[in-house]
Design a protein around this motif. Structure first.
Motif, PDB file in Angstrom:
ATOM      1  N   HIS A   1     -12.322  63.447  58.179  1.00 26.75           N
ATOM      2  CA  HIS A   1     -11.381  62.376  57.566  1.00 26.75           C
ATOM      3  C   HIS A   1     -10.135  63.429  56.822  1.00 26.75           C
ATOM      4  CE1 HIS A   1      -9.590  59.399  54.570  1.00 26.75           C
ATOM      5  NE2 HIS A   1     -10.059  58.947  55.439  1.00 26.75           N
ATOM      6  N   ILE A   2      -9.476  63.720  57.898  1.00 26.97           N
ATOM      7  CA  ILE A   2      -7.878  64.599  57.691  1.00 26.97           C
ATOM      8  C   ILE A   2      -6.907  63.957  58.240  1.00 26.97           C
ATOM      9  CG2 ILE A   2      -9.469  66.545  57.005  1.00 26.97           C
ATOM     10  CD1 ILE A   2      -8.687  67.633  59.778  1.00 26.97           C
ATOM     11  N   ALA A   3      -5.727  64.160  57.750  1.00 27.99           N
ATOM     12  CA  ALA A   3      -4.608  64.291  58.638  1.00 27.99           C
ATOM     13  C   ALA A   3      -4.112  65.067  59.770  1.00 27.99           C
ATOM     14  CB  ALA A   3      -3.353  63.894  57.722  1.00 27.99           C
ATOM     15  N   LEU A   4      -3.839  64.906  60.697  1.00 31.47           N
ATOM     16  CA  LEU A   4      -3.247  65.791  61.930  1.00 31.47           C
ATOM     17  C   LEU A   4      -1.687  65.706  61.933  1.00 31.47           C
ATOM     18  CD1 LEU A   4      -6.040  65.232  64.569  1.00 31.47           C
ATOM     19  CD2 LEU A   4      -5.714  67.217  62.976  1.00 31.47           C
ATOM     20  N   LYS A   5      -1.111  67.005  61.973  1.00 31.10           N
ATOM     21  CA  LYS A   5       0.353  67.119  61.812  1.00 31.10           C
ATOM     22  C   LYS A   5       0.742  67.981  62.930  1.00 31.10           C
ATOM     23  CE  LYS A   5       0.478  66.563  56.729  1.00 31.10           C
ATOM     24  NZ  LYS A   5       1.269  65.488  56.698  1.00 31.10           N
ATOM     25  N   ALA A   6       2.038  67.594  63.648  1.00 29.79           N
ATOM     26  CA  ALA A   6       2.609  68.637  64.348  1.00 29.79           C
ATOM     27  C   ALA A   6       3.977  68.434  64.258  1.00 29.79           C
ATOM     28  CB  ALA A   6       2.166  68.086  65.821  1.00 29.79           C
ATOM     29  N   PRO A   7       4.928  69.488  64.457  1.00 30.20           N
ATOM     30  CA  PRO A   7       6.350  69.388  64.392  1.00 30.20           C
ATOM     31  C   PRO A   7       6.992  68.369  65.180  1.00 30.20           C
ATOM     32  CG  PRO A   7       5.547  71.740  64.797  1.00 30.20           C
ATOM     33  CD  PRO A   7       4.378  70.828  64.887  1.00 30.20           C
ATOM     34  N   SER A   8       7.717  67.604  64.275  1.00 29.37           N
ATOM     35  CA  SER A   8       8.513  66.525  65.197  1.00 29.37           C
ATOM     36  C   SER A   8       7.792  65.388  65.755  1.00 29.37           C
ATOM     37  CB  SER A   8       9.740  67.236  66.530  1.00 29.37           C
ATOM     38  OG  SER A   8      10.428  68.235  65.887  1.00 29.37           O
ATOM     39  N   TYR A   9       6.430  65.420  65.019  1.00 29.61           N
ATOM     40  CA  TYR A   9       5.576  64.292  65.455  1.00 29.61           C
ATOM     41  C   TYR A   9       5.252  63.503  64.324  1.00 29.61           C
ATOM     42  CZ  TYR A   9       4.308  64.516  70.482  1.00 29.61           C
ATOM     43  OH  TYR A   9       4.261  64.328  71.859  1.00 29.61           O
ATOM     44  N   PHE A  10       4.874  62.187  64.733  1.00 35.21           N
ATOM     45  CA  PHE A  10       4.508  61.455  63.753  1.00 35.21           C
ATOM     46  C   PHE A  10       2.811  61.913  63.229  1.00 35.21           C
ATOM     47  CE2 PHE A  10       2.527  59.153  67.509  1.00 35.21           C
ATOM     48  CZ  PHE A  10       1.317  58.756  66.969  1.00 35.21           C
ATOM     49  N   ASP A  11       2.412  61.715  61.922  1.00 32.66           N
ATOM     50  CA  ASP A  11       1.298  62.268  61.508  1.00 32.66           C
ATOM     51  C   ASP A  11       0.160  61.342  61.850  1.00 32.66           C
ATOM     52  OD1 ASP A  11       2.487  64.247  60.079  1.00 32.66           O
ATOM     53  OD2 ASP A  11       2.230  63.325  58.132  1.00 32.66           O
ATOM     54  N   LEU A  12      -0.781  61.814  62.391  1.00 28.76           N
ATOM     55  CA  LEU A  12      -2.147  61.096  62.609  1.00 28.76           C
ATOM     56  C   LEU A  12      -2.945  60.953  61.380  1.00 28.76           C
ATOM     57  CD1 LEU A  12      -3.447  59.533  65.213  1.00 28.76           C
ATOM     58  CD2 LEU A  12      -4.952  61.557  65.115  1.00 28.76           C
ATOM     59  N   THR A  13      -3.017  59.696  60.824  1.00 33.72           N
ATOM     60  CA  THR A  13      -3.614  59.636  59.500  1.00 33.72           C
ATOM     61  C   THR A  13      -5.015  59.807  59.556  1.00 33.72           C
ATOM     62  OG1 THR A  13      -4.254  57.145  59.646  1.00 33.72           O
ATOM     63  CG2 THR A  13      -1.534  57.735  58.974  1.00 33.72           C
ATOM     64  N   PRO A  14      -5.880  60.187  58.279  1.00 28.65           N
ATOM     65  CA  PRO A  14      -7.250  60.483  58.328  1.00 28.65           C
ATOM     66  C   PRO A  14      -8.102  59.175  58.909  1.00 28.65           C
ATOM     67  CG  PRO A  14      -6.263  61.039  56.366  1.00 28.65           C
ATOM     68  CD  PRO A  14      -5.288  60.453  57.241  1.00 28.65           C
ATOM     69  N   ASP A  15      -7.435  58.030  58.655  1.00 29.27           N
ATOM     70  CA  ASP A  15      -8.424  56.576  59.225  1.00 29.27           C
ATOM     71  C   ASP A  15      -8.170  56.831  60.773  1.00 29.27           C
ATOM     72  OD1 ASP A  15      -6.006  56.099  58.198  1.00 29.27           O
ATOM     73  OD2 ASP A  15      -6.247  53.979  58.797  1.00 29.27           O
ATOM     74  N   GLN A  16      -7.267  57.328  61.250  1.00 25.30           N
ATOM     75  CA  GLN A  16      -6.940  57.350  62.651  1.00 25.30           C
ATOM     76  C   GLN A  16      -7.535  58.660  63.388  1.00 25.30           C
ATOM     77  OE1 GLN A  16      -2.923  57.424  62.419  1.00 25.30           O
ATOM     78  NE2 GLN A  16      -2.356  54.956  62.139  1.00 25.30           N
ATOM     79  N   THR A  17      -7.556  59.607  62.608  1.00 24.44           N
ATOM     80  CA  THR A  17      -8.274  60.859  62.932  1.00 24.44           C
ATOM     81  C   THR A  17      -9.840  60.801  63.326  1.00 24.44           C
ATOM     82  OG1 THR A  17      -6.608  62.220  62.050  1.00 24.44           O
ATOM     83  CG2 THR A  17      -8.606  63.203  62.586  1.00 24.44           C
ATOM     84  N   VAL A  18     -10.477  60.107  62.506  1.00 23.70           N
ATOM     85  CA  VAL A  18     -12.087  59.977  62.454  1.00 23.70           C
ATOM     86  C   VAL A  18     -12.449  59.088  63.795  1.00 23.70           C
ATOM     87  CG1 VAL A  18     -12.533  60.379  60.079  1.00 23.70           C
ATOM     88  CG2 VAL A  18     -12.114  57.841  60.941  1.00 23.70           C
ATOM     89  N   THR A  19     -11.557  58.532  64.491  1.00 18.85           N
ATOM     90  CA  THR A  19     -11.949  57.574  65.857  1.00 18.85           C
ATOM     91  C   THR A  19     -11.915  58.637  66.695  1.00 18.85           C
ATOM     92  OG1 THR A  19      -9.449  57.384  66.529  1.00 18.85           O
ATOM     93  CG2 THR A  19     -10.324  55.739  64.793  1.00 18.85           C
ATOM     94  N   TYR A  20     -11.571  60.002  66.591  1.00 19.91           N
ATOM     95  CA  TYR A  20     -11.562  60.948  67.714  1.00 19.91           C
ATOM     96  C   TYR A  20     -12.994  61.629  67.407  1.00 19.91           C
ATOM     97  CZ  TYR A  20      -6.854  59.918  69.015  1.00 19.91           C
ATOM     98  OH  TYR A  20      -5.601  59.465  69.208  1.00 19.91           O
ATOM     99  N   SER A  21     -13.491  62.235  68.535  1.00 17.35           N
ATOM    100  CA  SER A  21     -14.647  63.304  68.343  1.00 17.35           C
ATOM    101  C   SER A  21     -14.030  64.672  68.043  1.00 17.35           C
ATOM    102  CB  SER A  21     -15.510  63.235  69.591  1.00 17.35           C
ATOM    103  OG  SER A  21     -15.012  64.253  70.645  1.00 17.35           O
ATOM    104  N   ALA A  22     -14.690  65.563  67.821  1.00 19.61           N
ATOM    105  CA  ALA A  22     -14.440  66.894  67.582  1.00 19.61           C
ATOM    106  C   ALA A  22     -14.557  67.869  68.602  1.00 19.61           C
ATOM    107  CB  ALA A  22     -14.978  67.686  66.267  1.00 19.61           C
ATOM    108  N   ALA A  23     -15.324  67.128  69.695  1.00 21.67           N
ATOM    109  CA  ALA A  23     -15.844  68.099  70.831  1.00 21.67           C
ATOM    110  C   ALA A  23     -14.413  68.574  71.666  1.00 21.67           C
ATOM    111  CB  ALA A  23     -16.615  67.182  71.626  1.00 21.67           C
ATOM    112  N   GLN A  24     -13.341  67.922  71.606  1.00 19.74           N
ATOM    113  CA  GLN A  24     -12.188  68.255  72.440  1.00 19.74           C
ATOM    114  C   GLN A  24     -10.965  68.319  71.422  1.00 19.74           C
ATOM    115  OE1 GLN A  24     -11.355  66.083  75.874  1.00 19.74           O
ATOM    116  NE2 GLN A  24     -13.456  66.393  76.375  1.00 19.74           N
ATOM    117  N   LYS A  25     -10.023  69.172  71.628  1.00 19.75           N
ATOM    118  CA  LYS A  25      -8.809  69.294  70.709  1.00 19.75           C
ATOM    119  C   LYS A  25      -8.110  67.819  70.892  1.00 19.75           C
ATOM    120  CE  LYS A  25      -4.858  71.996  69.429  1.00 19.75           C
ATOM    121  NZ  LYS A  25      -4.050  73.115  69.773  1.00 19.75           N
ATOM    122  N   VAL A  26      -7.762  67.375  69.844  1.00 23.11           N
ATOM    123  CA  VAL A  26      -6.802  66.125  69.742  1.00 23.11           C
ATOM    124  C   VAL A  26      -5.300  66.653  69.727  1.00 23.11           C
ATOM    125  CG1 VAL A  26      -6.217  64.244  68.332  1.00 23.11           C
ATOM    126  CG2 VAL A  26      -8.660  64.807  68.147  1.00 23.11           C
TER     127      VAL A  26
END
Length: 307
Positions: free
Chosen positions: A23-48
């Motif tokens: 449950h963490i935020a994902l950030k990238a330069p010049s991109y909108f942040d992926l909020t923690p409640d959105q991040t947890v809809t992804y698996s960690a098996a592949q890079k988001v």
């Protein structure tokens, strides 16, 4: 429910599950942040990964019932002619009460436009019954590819064209015809305990209180939308509020008697950000968004999924 009968298409009994993102935020330069409640809809098996779609690129979304054509989560392809409802629900981890799965819509990026998205693998989910209760030992494995968009923003609305493609290969034509009915729930479910009786120092009881706060916020937003004669947006929010209270009541029953079931129920709420689409432009949306984040954050702490 613990029998060996498949509860609905796509569910599997005791499968090998994917490892979920914290449950963490994902950030990238010049991109909108992926909020923690959105991040947890992804698996960690592949890079988001942050991904920019350009003119002419297409994605697809299956929707119906509470799920609308314009939403946050999209797939790289439409269901094939021979694809079953179970194939779709299993790989996309879509619960029946989230999405009736009756329609397909195609998104095309407009000429001269580009849109931002985050792409990754879909996380596993506990199978839920129609009361939002976790069905012991049964899961939707996930593993498909999803793209998340800020669908409520002008950049999305002006950047893409949505084209209805008709019903899914498995859809009953009667369900396809009824998908846009937008009916508000007839009854309002209430918590089986007073909020003042819940112990904020006890994690499950504190979580139940957070769930009730979210349900109240969704109902307030739904009532405001209904007063604006926007039943298509109001009805899914009111339905979600009832589902949340049903889950909270079952959590109160399970807590202290069936902690495994309680843990499954809490884990299922890690992906509420995928289930409940809230347009920030809606009245009282910010209160609902904040309450949604609190519930998912609480679920992450209880499920040991914090970063």
């Amino acid at each position: 429910m613990t029998n060996d009968l498949m509860p609905f298409p796509g569910a599997k009994k005791n499968p090998m599950l994917l490892i979920g993102m914290p449950h963490i935020a994902l950030k990238a330069p010049s991109y909108f942040d992926l909020t923690p409640d959105q991040t947890v809809t992804y698996s960690a098996a592949q890079k988001v990964t942050p991904t920019t779609l350009t003119a002419g690129q297409k994605l697809y979304r299956v929707y119906g019932g509470p799920a609308k054509a314009a939403g946050g989560f999209w797939a790289p392809s439409a269901p094939g002619a021979n694809e079953s409802e179970g194939d779709w629900r299993g790989s996309n981890a879509v619960e029946p009460q989230w999405n009736a799965g009756t329609h397909v819509v195609e998104m095309t990026v407009n000429a001269g436009q580009h849109v931002q998205t985050w792409m990754g693998e879909i996380e596993s989910q506990p199978a839920l019954d129609n009361q939002n209760d976790a069905i012991k030992d049964w899961w939707l494995v996930g593993g498909g590819t999803q793209y998340f968009f800020q669908f409520w923003t002008p950049a999305f609305k002006n950047g893409v064209t949505l084209k209805p493609m008709g019903g899914t290969p498995w859809a009953d034509p009667r369900a396809v015809a009824a998908v846009t009915s937008g009916q508000m729930p007839q009854n309002t479910l209430n918590l089986d305990a007073k909020a003042t009786d819940l112990n904020p120092q006890e994690p499950i009881e504190a979580h139940v209180a957070a769930v009730e706060t979210l349900a109240t916020a969704l109902r307030a937003a739904a009532q405001s939308l209904q007063s604006q004669n926007d039943a298509d947006d109001a009805a899914p929010l009111a339905e979600a509020a009832n589902n949340l209270i049903a889950t909270a009541n079952q959590l109160l029953k399970d807590h202290g008697s069936d902690e495994e079931a309680a843990a499954l129920r809490v884990r299922s709420q890690l992906s509420l950000g995928r289930v409940i689409d809230i347009d920030p432009a809606w009245p009282q949306a910010q209160q609902a968004i904040a309450a949604l984040g609190s519930v998912v954050r609480s679920a992450a702490v209880i499920s040991n999924r914090t970063g």
